[in-house]
Scaffold this active site. Structure first.
Site, PDB file in Angstrom:
ATOM      1  N   ARG A 124       5.432  -6.683   3.111  1.00  0.00           N
ATOM      2  CA  ARG A 124       4.395  -6.191   4.036  1.00  0.00           C
ATOM      3  C   ARG A 124       3.596  -7.286   4.716  1.00  0.00           C
ATOM      4  O   ARG A 124       2.972  -7.036   5.736  1.00  0.00           O
ATOM      5  CB  ARG A 124       3.458  -5.258   3.273  1.00  0.00           C
ATOM      6  CG  ARG A 124       4.186  -4.053   2.739  1.00  0.00           C
ATOM      7  CD  ARG A 124       3.321  -3.266   1.788  1.00  0.00           C
ATOM      8  NE  ARG A 124       2.211  -2.621   2.441  1.00  0.00           N
ATOM      9  CZ  ARG A 124       1.118  -2.209   1.807  1.00  0.00           C
ATOM     10  NH1 ARG A 124       1.001  -2.405   0.514  1.00  0.00           N
ATOM     11  NH2 ARG A 124       0.158  -1.614   2.459  1.00  0.00           N
ATOM     12  N   GLN A 130       5.084  -5.588  10.162  1.00  0.00           N
ATOM     13  CA  GLN A 130       3.895  -4.731  10.199  1.00  0.00           C
ATOM     14  C   GLN A 130       4.105  -3.397  10.915  1.00  0.00           C
ATOM     15  O   GLN A 130       3.589  -2.382  10.497  1.00  0.00           O
ATOM     16  CB  GLN A 130       2.728  -5.496  10.808  1.00  0.00           C
ATOM     17  CG  GLN A 130       2.168  -6.459   9.785  1.00  0.00           C
ATOM     18  CD  GLN A 130       1.035  -7.308  10.282  1.00  0.00           C
ATOM     19  OE1 GLN A 130       0.373  -6.949  11.242  1.00  0.00           O
ATOM     20  NE2 GLN A 130       0.826  -8.428   9.623  1.00  0.00           N
ATOM     21  N   ASP A 133       5.535  -0.723   8.545  1.00  0.00           N
ATOM     22  CA  ASP A 133       4.897  -0.624   7.236  1.00  0.00           C
ATOM     23  C   ASP A 133       4.367   0.789   6.960  1.00  0.00           C
ATOM     24  O   ASP A 133       3.211   1.100   7.223  1.00  0.00           O
ATOM     25  CB  ASP A 133       3.780  -1.670   7.162  1.00  0.00           C
ATOM     26  CG  ASP A 133       3.159  -1.761   5.783  1.00  0.00           C
ATOM     27  OD1 ASP A 133       3.495  -0.928   4.914  1.00  0.00           O
ATOM     28  OD2 ASP A 133       2.324  -2.654   5.583  1.00  0.00           O
ATOM     29  N   SER A 136       1.294   1.045   4.592  1.00  0.00           N
ATOM     30  CA  SER A 136      -0.008   0.846   5.253  1.00  0.00           C
ATOM     31  C   SER A 136      -0.369   2.035   6.135  1.00  0.00           C
ATOM     32  O   SER A 136      -1.511   2.503   6.123  1.00  0.00           O
ATOM     33  CB  SER A 136       0.004  -0.430   6.111  1.00  0.00           C
ATOM     34  OG  SER A 136      -0.120  -1.563   5.286  1.00  0.00           O
TER      35      SER A 136
HETATM   36  P1  NAD Z   1      -3.064  -1.787  -3.121  1.00  0.00           P
HETATM   37  O1  NAD Z   1      -2.855  -0.355  -2.745  1.00  0.00           O
HETATM   38  O2  NAD Z   1      -2.074  -2.439  -4.015  1.00  0.00           O
HETATM   39  O3  NAD Z   1      -4.508  -1.924  -3.831  1.00  0.00           O
HETATM   40  C1  NAD Z   1      -5.674  -1.432  -3.219  1.00  0.00           C
HETATM   41  C2  NAD Z   1      -6.797  -2.398  -3.512  1.00  0.00           C
HETATM   42  O4  NAD Z   1      -7.173  -2.340  -4.881  1.00  0.00           O
HETATM   43  C3  NAD Z   1      -6.460  -3.867  -3.229  1.00  0.00           C
HETATM   44  O5  NAD Z   1      -7.331  -4.371  -2.241  1.00  0.00           O
HETATM   45  C4  NAD Z   1      -6.669  -4.539  -4.569  1.00  0.00           C
HETATM   46  O6  NAD Z   1      -7.183  -5.865  -4.466  1.00  0.00           O
HETATM   47  C5  NAD Z   1      -7.656  -3.612  -5.241  1.00  0.00           C
HETATM   48  N1  NAD Z   1      -7.753  -3.746  -6.688  1.00  0.00           N
HETATM   49  C6  NAD Z   1      -6.771  -3.914  -7.615  1.00  0.00           C
HETATM   50  N2  NAD Z   1      -7.291  -4.023  -8.850  1.00  0.00           N
HETATM   51  C7  NAD Z   1      -8.638  -3.898  -8.726  1.00  0.00           C
HETATM   52  C8  NAD Z   1      -9.699  -3.911  -9.651  1.00  0.00           C
HETATM   53  N3  NAD Z   1      -9.501  -4.090 -10.954  1.00  0.00           N
HETATM   54  N4  NAD Z   1     -10.959  -3.756  -9.177  1.00  0.00           N
HETATM   55  C9  NAD Z   1     -11.180  -3.590  -7.840  1.00  0.00           C
HETATM   56  N5  NAD Z   1     -10.215  -3.569  -6.924  1.00  0.00           N
HETATM   57  C10 NAD Z   1      -8.939  -3.729  -7.359  1.00  0.00           C
HETATM   58  O7  NAD Z   1      -3.238  -2.693  -1.879  1.00  0.00           O
HETATM   59  P2  NAD Z   1      -2.979  -2.437  -0.336  1.00  0.00           P
HETATM   60  O8  NAD Z   1      -4.071  -1.664   0.217  1.00  0.00           O
HETATM   61  O9  NAD Z   1      -1.604  -1.900  -0.174  1.00  0.00           O
HETATM   62  O10 NAD Z   1      -3.023  -3.918   0.242  1.00  0.00           O
HETATM   63  C11 NAD Z   1      -3.480  -5.008  -0.522  1.00  0.00           C
HETATM   64  C12 NAD Z   1      -3.673  -6.216   0.338  1.00  0.00           C
HETATM   65  O11 NAD Z   1      -2.513  -6.502   1.094  1.00  0.00           O
HETATM   66  C13 NAD Z   1      -4.795  -6.081   1.328  1.00  0.00           C
HETATM   67  O12 NAD Z   1      -5.393  -7.333   1.493  1.00  0.00           O
HETATM   68  C14 NAD Z   1      -4.115  -5.747   2.571  1.00  0.00           C
HETATM   69  O13 NAD Z   1      -4.884  -6.056   3.706  1.00  0.00           O
HETATM   70  C15 NAD Z   1      -2.915  -6.637   2.427  1.00  0.00           C
HETATM   71  N6  NAD Z   1      -1.875  -6.202   3.320  1.00  0.00           N
HETATM   72  C16 NAD Z   1      -1.531  -7.050   4.275  1.00  0.00           C
HETATM   73  C17 NAD Z   1      -0.585  -6.667   5.166  1.00  0.00           C
HETATM   74  C18 NAD Z   1      -0.193  -7.608   6.221  1.00  0.00           C
HETATM   75  O14 NAD Z   1      -0.482  -8.772   6.151  1.00  0.00           O
HETATM   76  N7  NAD Z   1       0.464  -7.117   7.214  1.00  0.00           N
HETATM   77  C19 NAD Z   1       0.015  -5.444   5.099  1.00  0.00           C
HETATM   78  C20 NAD Z   1      -0.355  -4.580   4.071  1.00  0.00           C
HETATM   79  C21 NAD Z   1      -1.313  -4.969   3.186  1.00  0.00           C
END
Ligand code: NAD
Length: 389
Positions: A124, A130, A133, A136
């Site tokens: 991702r 992107q 995705d 997302s």
């Molecule tokens: P996810 O669904 O795996 O997790 C959701 C959130 O829960 C995350 O931000 C994680 O840090 C948080 N988390 C995990 N354990 C925790 C705890 N103990 N206490 C508090 N928070 C906790 O994550 P997601 O939403 O799929 O994406 C995670 C990261 O990846 C984000 O920074 C997102 O922006 C990034 N991302 C980037 C891209 C990209 O670059 N294109 C694409 C998708 C996601």
């Protein structure tokens, strides 16, 4: 090389209202020289009419005909057993197949010589990925809907109102886990006028929360838990206990708590303890987006289940929230599918370059073999049948 025929059928999972191809997605595929066939009525639950599809240029067929005629079947969930038996050798299946959680599916698709592409394996963080995705795009819908569900259940206003009958205080909302879903929940709750605070264990999330205009919760027990690929790492037992204790103290002052915390390959961490729930005010609402059969972020929360604690806190274990916004969710999903097909199909031919990180991430089975390294590793592990085994 002739154009590919892309087909979609109605989803059959209970409560699912999305469809893998929207009329907009169908039009985009037709513009890219594909043929598009749709099961009649497949978009009904997402409010897409049959004429929406035919106006876009798609052909409506029976479910069986779609399976017979499509080169590529696109889906949200894996086909149920009766449909899986209709798949034929060489046919391509693209959807959220979750092969790491369902090794039997991977085995049966390989046996049927189906080329299976699972969008949940997408790398991702690659910028080229992107537009494909779905995790997302669907997390974005889920975060939006979570804020609406919380607002709908809460007995007060979210915004501050100044009326002739007096001034109301705005609701205090805490969003735990500021990834894709969490950031959208924060933004949506802010649009509804609540005072919103975000929290996450990754340092980078501070800036993301700040960019929405929300506050960041300082729990006084800072851990920096960034893992690989932008995700969080699992906390040690000591870190988790310290975090849960600090959160328990903080949670009582919020009216609404939305939790979205996930760690890849692990059960979701329990962040809202029974003690935290007991300390909340009557009428408070907690929505757990991480609730699944493996557990959730809220003590005792179960998916698709709403309970009210003895002290009057409504705990909503979320189920399939994107299915509750089916038109928007399907439209975004179909755009992701269109982008994936643009990547995989060149001049009408399916190009499966295993050196390409996107293809390597999503390709599960091909030509009778399970080719995805992580799925293979699980299948070949002597004692393991799944990530939680
Ligand atoms: P996810 O669904 O795996 O997790 C959701 C959130 O829960 C995350 O931000 C994680 O840090 C948080 N988390 C995990 N354990 C925790 C705890 N103990 N206490 C508090 N928070 C906790 O994550 P997601 O939403 O799929 O994406 C995670 C990261 O990846 C984000 O920074 C997102 O922006 C990034 N991302 C980037 C891209 C990209 O670059 N294109 C694409 C998708 C996601």
């Amino acid at each position: 090389m002739s154009a590919r025929t892309v087909g979609a059928v109605a989803e059959t999972a209970p409560g699912e209202r999305r469809v893998a191809l929207s009329p907009d997605g169908a039009a985009r595929l037709l513009a890219a020289d594909h043929q598009v066939i749709i099961e009649a009525g497949a978009g009904d639950a997402a409010w897409f009419t049959e004429s929406d599809y035919t106006d876009a240029g798609a052909r409506l067929l029976s479910r069986r005909e779609v399976y017979e005629q499509a080169d590529i079947i696109v889906c949200v969930h894996p086909p149920a057993a009766a449909d899986a038996s209709l798949l034929r050798p060489g046919q391509v299946l693209i959807g959220l197949l979750a092969p790491l959680l369902d090794l039997d599916l991977a085995r049966s698709l390989a046996q049927a010589k189906v080329t299976a592409i699972s969008l949940d394996g997408l790398p991702r963080t690659l910028s080229a990925a992107q537009s494909m995705d779905v995790l997302s795009s669907q997390a974005n819908v889920a975060g939006y809907k979570a804020a609406l569900v919380a607002a709908d259940t809460y007995g007060g206003y979210l915004p501050m109102f100044m009326t002739a009958a007096g001034t109301t205080r705005p609701a205090q909302v805490l969003v735990i886990g500021a990834g894709v879903a969490g950031l959208q929940a924060i933004s949506t709750a802010r649009r509804l006028g609540a005072v919103v605070t975000g929290y996450d264990v990754r340092d980078a999330a501070r800036a993301d929360v700040a960019s929405t205009g929300a506050n960041f919760l300082d729990v006084g027990a800072p851990v920096s838990a960034a893992g690989d690929g932008g995700y969080a790492r699992a906390l040690s037992r000591e870190e988790h206990d310290a975090q849960q204790a600090a959160l328990t103290d903080a949670i009582a002052r919020f009216d609404i708590v939305i939790t979205t915390a996930q760690v890849p390959g692990r059960p979701a961490p329990v962040l809202v303890s029974a003690a935290a729930l007991a300390a909340m005010r009557p009428g408070s609402v907690v929505v757990d987006l991480a609730a699944s059969r493996f557990g959730g972020n809220v003590d005792g929360a179960l998916p698709e289940t709403t309970t009210i604690t003895d002290n009057g806190v409504t705990v909503i274990g979320a189920g399939n929230l994107p299915a509750g916004v089916p038109k928007a969710a399907s439209t975004a999903y179909a755009r992701n599918i269109v982008a994936m097909l643009a990547h995989l199909v060149r001049d009408g031919a399916l190009v499966l370059d295993q050196d390409d990180p996107i293809t390597a991430g999503v390709l599960v089975t091909h030509d009778g073999d399970i080719v995805h390294p992580a799925v293979r590793a699980l299948i070949e592990a002597p004692t393991s049948e799944g990530p939680d085994a």
